[in-house]
Design a protein around this motif. Structure first.
Motif: not given
Ligand code: BT5
Length: 262
Positions: A34, A56, A58-59, A61, A67, A78, A131, A150, A160, A168
């Motif tokens: 992103n 990633q 520094k993926g 959320g 992430w 993205s 997303i 993601g 995980f 997850a």
């Molecule tokens: C999201 O945020 O769910 C949005 C994630 C988007 C990721 C994609 S990957 C490609 C693109 N580039 C990026 O840098 N980001 C996007 P949110 O609703 O705020 O949820 C984040 C929360 O989900 C974290 O605080 C964890 O609790 C949980 N989490 C983190 N990694 C996870 C995973 N791989 N699978 C399931 N839950 C996860």
């Protein structure tokens, strides 16, 4: 499965789109797709460009949350959108992305995911897809939107981190077999393009209707966490811009733009 890594050539082999994914930036490792997409878009990158990485570091959320994006196991990508839509419709593209992923997963993997407001896709209550839609406005109009998706695809439980194990899941864990990430990716992008051109002509009703049918919390009592407080009420509906309508105990309907459903 041709091979375990996602290559530009393989994406092109399977992709059946006109615009989306026709230009590709593919990485082994990147901070965040992103973040990179935002920079490209600021410099005028065209609509539909795909940025994808095997890992990633520094993926991200929402609200600067992390992430988890392990090498070679998921789809971390993205897309750059430049929709001609009113700015208040910007939030609906996140629903469009979620619905497109759900349609592709149902068709290709044979599982029907559920939605959790605002942007999670779950199987049996566990999250496998998130997303992150980031909107850039110029002079009160949408300049571009970065749709970040993601998806946990071929993770086993051991992949995980501890804090995610109970919350997850991955598509492979749910089906018991490995999934061809490239084919799944191209099917998702195909759906996104199809839905994108459809909504530009016909509006988002078909997207929000699909979303609501797959949202088990709709019509139920929920709690929203927002600005360090919980608000409780009945999840009545989504409004025409994708905001959550919450009927609180005093009978008022409150419009929730952002927050977390707990
Ligand atoms: C999201 O945020 O769910 C949005 C994630 C988007 C990721 C994609 S990957 C490609 C693109 N580039 C990026 O840098 N980001 C996007 P949110 O609703 O705020 O949820 C984040 C929360 O989900 C974290 O605080 C964890 O609790 C949980 N989490 C983190 N990694 C996870 C995973 N791989 N699978 C399931 N839950 C996860």
């Amino acid at each position: 499965m041709r091979n375990d890594l996602i290559t530009e050539d393989d994406i092109r082999l399977y992709l059946r789109t006109h615009t989306f994914g026709q230009k590709i930036h593919a990485f082994f490792r990147i901070g965040s797709t992103n973040e990179f997409a935002n920079k490209l878009a600021e410099f005028g990158e065209q609509e539909g460009t795909l940025i994808i990485a095997e890992q990633q570091t520094k993926g991200r959320g929402r609200l600067k949350r992390e992430w988890h994006s392990l090498f070679g196991k998921g789809l971390w990508f993205s897309l750059i959108l430049r929709p001609r839509q009113d700015p208040e419709k910007a939030g609906l593209f996140s629903y469009l992305a979620g619905v497109s992923v759900a349609q592709a997963v149902e068709y290709y993997v044979g599982i029907k995911p559920e939605f959790k407001w605002p942007n999670d896709l779950l199987i049996d209550g566990k999250k496998f897809c998130g997303i992150l839609s980031e909107v850039n406005f110029t002079n009160g109009r949408i300049n571009f939107i970065i749709l970040g998706i993601g998806i946990n695809v071929n993770h086993k439980s051991k992949h995980f981190p501890k804090e995610l194990i109970d919350r997850a899941t991955s598509l492979s864990l749910e089906t018991g077999s490995l999934i061809d990430r490239t084919k799944l990716l191209t099917k998702i992008i195909y759906r996104i393009e199809e839905n994108y051109y459809y909504v530009q002509e016909n509006g988002f009703d078909v997207i929000t209707t699909y979303w609501k049918r797959r949202c088990p919390r709709l019509g139920k009592k929920i709690s929203i966490y927002q600005d360090n407080q919980h608000i409780q009420g009945l999840f009545e509906d989504l409004d025409q811009n994708g905001c959550l309508l919450l009927r609180t105990e005093n009978g008022d309907t409150q419009k929730i733009v952002a927050g977390d459903l707990t």
